[in-house]
Design an enzyme around this catalytic site. Structure first.
Site, PDB file in Angstrom:
ATOM      1  N   HIS A  88       0.884  -1.162   0.000  1.00 49.64           N
ATOM      2  CA  HIS A  88       0.000   0.000   0.000  1.00 49.64           C
ATOM      3  C   HIS A  88       0.924   1.214   0.000  1.00 49.64           C
ATOM      4  O   HIS A  88       2.006   1.167   0.598  1.00 49.64           O
ATOM      5  CB  HIS A  88      -0.823   0.125   1.280  1.00 49.64           C
ATOM      6  CG  HIS A  88      -1.759  -0.995   1.579  1.00 49.64           C
ATOM      7  ND1 HIS A  88      -1.367  -2.124   2.229  1.00 49.64           N
ATOM      8  CD2 HIS A  88      -3.084  -1.131   1.366  1.00 49.64           C
ATOM      9  CE1 HIS A  88      -2.426  -2.928   2.389  1.00 49.64           C
ATOM     10  NE2 HIS A  88      -3.471  -2.341   1.872  1.00 49.64           N
ATOM     11  N   ASP A 140       2.226   1.990   3.504  1.00 50.09           N
ATOM     12  CA  ASP A 140       3.154   1.072   4.193  1.00 50.09           C
ATOM     13  C   ASP A 140       4.586   1.459   3.888  1.00 50.09           C
ATOM     14  O   ASP A 140       5.465   1.292   4.720  1.00 50.09           O
ATOM     15  CB  ASP A 140       3.087  -0.390   3.703  1.00 50.09           C
ATOM     16  CG  ASP A 140       1.729  -0.891   3.387  1.00 50.09           C
ATOM     17  OD1 ASP A 140       0.810  -0.480   4.090  1.00 50.09           O
ATOM     18  OD2 ASP A 140       1.609  -1.701   2.447  1.00 50.09           O
ATOM     19  N   GLU A 144     -10.675  -6.968  -4.451  1.00 57.38           N
ATOM     20  CA  GLU A 144     -10.481  -8.007  -3.435  1.00 57.38           C
ATOM     21  C   GLU A 144     -11.736  -8.115  -2.579  1.00 57.38           C
ATOM     22  O   GLU A 144     -12.010  -7.233  -1.758  1.00 57.38           O
ATOM     23  CB  GLU A 144      -9.262  -7.641  -2.570  1.00 57.38           C
ATOM     24  CG  GLU A 144      -8.918  -8.713  -1.560  1.00 57.38           C
ATOM     25  CD  GLU A 144      -7.665  -8.366  -0.760  1.00 57.38           C
ATOM     26  OE1 GLU A 144      -6.708  -7.791  -1.333  1.00 57.38           O
ATOM     27  OE2 GLU A 144      -7.642  -8.659   0.442  1.00 57.38           O
ATOM     28  N   GLU A 185      -8.905 -13.719  -1.250  1.00 62.34           N
ATOM     29  CA  GLU A 185      -8.152 -13.996  -0.013  1.00 62.34           C
ATOM     30  C   GLU A 185      -8.834 -15.106   0.793  1.00 62.34           C
ATOM     31  O   GLU A 185     -10.038 -15.063   1.038  1.00 62.34           O
ATOM     32  CB  GLU A 185      -8.064 -12.710   0.819  1.00 62.34           C
ATOM     33  CG  GLU A 185      -7.364 -12.912   2.149  1.00 62.34           C
ATOM     34  CD  GLU A 185      -6.960 -11.600   2.799  1.00 62.34           C
ATOM     35  OE1 GLU A 185      -6.536 -10.674   2.072  1.00 62.34           O
ATOM     36  OE2 GLU A 185      -7.077 -11.509   4.034  1.00 62.34           O
ATOM     37  N   HIS A 234     -10.849 -14.075   3.842  1.00 58.71           N
ATOM     38  CA  HIS A 234     -12.080 -13.367   3.476  1.00 58.71           C
ATOM     39  C   HIS A 234     -13.154 -14.367   3.041  1.00 58.71           C
ATOM     40  O   HIS A 234     -14.339 -14.175   3.322  1.00 58.71           O
ATOM     41  CB  HIS A 234     -11.822 -12.355   2.360  1.00 58.71           C
ATOM     42  CG  HIS A 234     -10.854 -11.277   2.750  1.00 58.71           C
ATOM     43  ND1 HIS A 234     -10.480 -10.268   1.896  1.00 58.71           N
ATOM     44  CD2 HIS A 234     -10.185 -11.041   3.900  1.00 58.71           C
ATOM     45  CE1 HIS A 234      -9.630  -9.467   2.499  1.00 58.71           C
ATOM     46  NE2 HIS A 234      -9.422  -9.923   3.719  1.00 58.71           N
ATOM     47  N   ASP A 292      -4.622 -13.717  -2.251  1.00 59.41           N
ATOM     48  CA  ASP A 292      -3.995 -13.342  -0.988  1.00 59.41           C
ATOM     49  C   ASP A 292      -4.000 -14.592  -0.127  1.00 59.41           C
ATOM     50  O   ASP A 292      -5.045 -15.008   0.407  1.00 59.41           O
ATOM     51  CB  ASP A 292      -4.756 -12.188  -0.313  1.00 59.41           C
ATOM     52  CG  ASP A 292      -4.218 -10.832  -0.748  1.00 59.41           C
ATOM     53  OD1 ASP A 292      -3.338 -10.789  -1.630  1.00 59.41           O
ATOM     54  OD2 ASP A 292      -4.673  -9.798  -0.200  1.00 59.41           O
ATOM     55  N   ASP A 323     -10.557 -11.264  10.680  1.00 58.29           N
ATOM     56  CA  ASP A 323      -9.510 -11.490   9.691  1.00 58.29           C
ATOM     57  C   ASP A 323      -8.171 -11.634  10.423  1.00 58.29           C
ATOM     58  O   ASP A 323      -7.434 -10.663  10.561  1.00 58.29           O
ATOM     59  CB  ASP A 323      -9.499 -10.252   8.767  1.00 58.29           C
ATOM     60  CG  ASP A 323      -8.869 -10.506   7.416  1.00 58.29           C
ATOM     61  OD1 ASP A 323      -8.629 -11.669   7.083  1.00 58.29           O
ATOM     62  OD2 ASP A 323      -8.634  -9.520   6.692  1.00 58.29           O
ATOM     63  N   ASP A 327      -5.561 -13.188   9.500  1.00 57.20           N
ATOM     64  CA  ASP A 327      -4.413 -13.091   8.584  1.00 57.20           C
ATOM     65  C   ASP A 327      -3.236 -13.955   9.019  1.00 57.20           C
ATOM     66  O   ASP A 327      -2.097 -13.482   9.104  1.00 57.20           O
ATOM     67  CB  ASP A 327      -3.936 -11.631   8.469  1.00 57.20           C
ATOM     68  CG  ASP A 327      -4.846 -10.788   7.598  1.00 57.20           C
ATOM     69  OD1 ASP A 327      -5.549 -11.339   6.740  1.00 57.20           O
ATOM     70  OD2 ASP A 327      -4.848  -9.546   7.784  1.00 57.20           O
ATOM     71  N   ASP A 372      -0.647 -12.335   2.377  1.00 56.17           N
ATOM     72  CA  ASP A 372      -1.281 -11.268   3.157  1.00 56.17           C
ATOM     73  C   ASP A 372      -1.462 -11.832   4.567  1.00 56.17           C
ATOM     74  O   ASP A 372      -2.571 -12.156   4.993  1.00 56.17           O
ATOM     75  CB  ASP A 372      -2.623 -10.888   2.508  1.00 56.17           C
ATOM     76  CG  ASP A 372      -3.211  -9.633   3.116  1.00 56.17           C
ATOM     77  OD1 ASP A 372      -2.637  -9.148   4.110  1.00 56.17           O
ATOM     78  OD2 ASP A 372      -4.233  -9.145   2.606  1.00 56.17           O
TER      79      ASP A 372
HETATM   80  C1  XLS Z   1      -7.578  -6.573   4.370  1.00 53.26           C
HETATM   81  C2  XLS Z   1      -7.067  -6.830   3.045  1.00 53.26           C
HETATM   82  C3  XLS Z   1      -5.915  -5.950   2.629  1.00 53.26           C
HETATM   83  C4  XLS Z   1      -5.773  -5.965   1.138  1.00 53.26           C
HETATM   84  C5  XLS Z   1      -5.004  -4.844   0.548  1.00 53.26           C
HETATM   85  O1  XLS Z   1      -8.306  -7.347   4.959  1.00 53.26           O
HETATM   86  O2  XLS Z   1      -6.748  -8.184   2.960  1.00 53.26           O
HETATM   87  O3  XLS Z   1      -4.758  -6.339   3.268  1.00 53.26           O
HETATM   88  O4  XLS Z   1      -5.204  -7.158   0.713  1.00 53.26           O
HETATM   89  O5  XLS Z   1      -5.561  -3.631   0.849  1.00 53.26           O
HETATM   90 NI    NI Z   2      -5.770  -9.034   1.340  1.00 57.40          NI
HETATM   91 NI    NI Z   3      -7.596  -9.464   4.666  1.00 52.59          NI
END
Ligand code: XLS
Ligand code: NI
Ligand code: NI
Length: 439
Positions: free
Chosen positions: A101, A104, A232, A268, A271, A296, A307, A309, A339
């Site tokens: 991003h 970041d 996404e 993802e 998600h 992702d 999430d 992750d 991700d």
């Molecule tokens: C958040 C998303 C984010 C996207 C990019 O839940 O996964 O990380 O991949 O903005």
């Molecule tokens: Ni993501």
């Molecule tokens: Ni995410």
């Protein structure tokens, strides 16, 4: 090479190795289904989690130990050092792509002008590191959710100035993505959604969201950015209801607003879980609509509703995801972007390597197993058999649109006895899948 001095570049040592800093299944140049593993997998590092993740959670402050952050004098210096750390880490792991991003890689300043100036300074350093290492940008994106100005959304904000700011920020993020040769650009609707319909004009917000995306398509043409645009999907978090709920919702939204030729999906795993789907469901739906773009790669915890992750270590999911990717013909512009963030108690620098190795090995093992399933046509042969009644006779007439309700009624009345149903064989197929996984 100075931030991970004690660690040698990670090598493939095979499944019997006990060295935590080795690949057990990922052998980058080994040929599987006619191409090197690394080309099937196209691993990517997510800049945000890996470089800016701090281990903070709603109950506690940062836990991670990062010597490079501690030695930096200010936020801009920190951003500069992190570029070097990022590339050294990717080199050690043999990861050939990354995603970021805008916020970041460089911290936001008081004005957009100053923010963009600092961003350019960091992009210069990134460009140099990309040239030095050959590492490529899988996709770029803009963070349109972190700053408090996006409290009510970005392109779906009720405030036109915020819509404008989001557009200006996205314009710049597209420019730097183009400059760095990114093969894609992601739109994740960070806060594009709503908390309550009592205060929300859903139709107006969706129209504005589409207007914003059309502006992005137009601007890409103008600057000749030829990378792939992705949306996404995510059903919830941060807003209670996110507009890009899941693959099906996004595909119908894109079609409704005439955007379907300009976008594919970045799907993802976590998600999919939040949407109540499996990852393979989401991938298949995108693939059959010719919209499977990128992944992702992470995983959530099925007992938690957010999430998380996590780095992907679920082999079953890895196999089924890779099966869908092989079935769809593999990645073109996309790849497997981690991700994923190390857990809060995984606070050491070396945990960054261990977590990536675990994720890479999970998908590499998934690829190996899925490739065997694909080569042996285990599932595909079963499908051919299961749907064979449509190959001739009345079935063939149905699929070639030769009959309607009247002819089908005539057929049934004349036939008297219908062909019997056959069992679905779910347990058998699951058992065969286990045989392929365990070997
Ligand atoms: C958040 C998303 C984010 C996207 C990019 O839940 O996964 O990380 O991949 O903005
Ligand atoms: Ni993501
Ligand atoms: Ni995410």
């Amino acid at each position: 090479m100075k931030y991970f001095k004690k660690i040698e570049p990670i090598k493939y040592e095979g499944s019997k190795s006990t060295n935590p800093f080795s690949f057990k299944y990922y052998n980058p140049n080994e040929i599987i289904l006619g191409k090197p593993m690394k080309e099937h997998l196209k691993f990517s590092m997510a800049y945000w989690h890996t470089l800016t993740g701090s281990g903070i959670d709603p109950f506690g402050s940062a836990t991670v130990e990062r010597s490079w952050d501690d030695n930096a004098e200010n936020e801009i210096d920190k951003a500069k050092v992190r570029v070097k750390v990022a590339f050294e880490l990717m080199e050690k792991l043999g990861i050939e792509y990354f995603c970021f991003h805008d916020r970041d890689i460089a911290p936001e300043q008081d004005t957009l002008e100053e923010t963009n100036r600092v961003l350019d300074e960091i992009v210069d350093i990134i460009e140099g590191e990309m040239k030095r290492t050959g590492i490529k940008l899988l996709w770029g994106t803009a963070n349109l959710f972190g700053n408090k100005r996006f409290v009510n959304g970005a392109s779906t904000s009720p405030n036109a100035d915020i819509f404008a700011f989001a557009a200006a920020q996205t314009k710049k993020a597209m420019e730097i993505t183009k400059r760095l040769g990114g093969s894609g650009y992601v739109f994740w609707g960070g806060r594009e959604g709503y908390e309550t319909l009592l205060n929300t004009d859903m139709k107006f917000e969706l129209d504005n969201f589409a207007r914003f995306l059309h502006m992005a398509v137009d601007y890409a043409k103008e600057i000749e950015f030829n990378g792939q645009f992705y949306i996404e999907p995510k059903p919830k978090e941060p807003t209670k209801h996110q507009y890009d709920f899941d693959s099906a919702t996004v595909i119908s939204f894109l079609r409704q607003y005439g955007l379907d030729k300009s976008f594919k999906l970045n799907i993802e795993t976590n998600h999919a879980t939040l949407a109540g789907h499996t990852m393979n469901h989401e991938l298949r739906l995108a693939a059959i609509n010719d919209m499977l773009g990128s992944v992702d790669a992470n995983q959530g915890d099925l007992l938690l509703g957010w999430d998380t992750d996590q780095f992907p270590t679920d082999i079953y999911g890895g196999v089924l995801a890779m099966y869908e990717i092989i079935r769809a013909g593999g990645f073109t512009t996309g790849g497997l972007n981690f991700d994923a963030k190390v857990r809060r108690p995984s606070f050491k620098e070396e945990d960054l390597l261990i977590a990536h190795i675990a994720g890479m090995d999970t998908y590499a093992a998934g690829l190996r197993i899925a490739a065997r399933l694909w080569e042996d046509k285990v599932l595909e042969d079963n499908l051919d058999h299961r749907y064979r009644s449509f190959n001739d006779g009345i079935g063939k007439k149905i699929v070639s649109n030769e009959v309607g309700f009247k002819q089908l009624e005539e057929y049934v009345l004349a036939k008297k006895e219908l062909n019997p149903n056959e069992p679905g064989k779910q347990e058998l197929l699951e058992a065969i899948l286990n045989q392929y996984i365990i070997g």
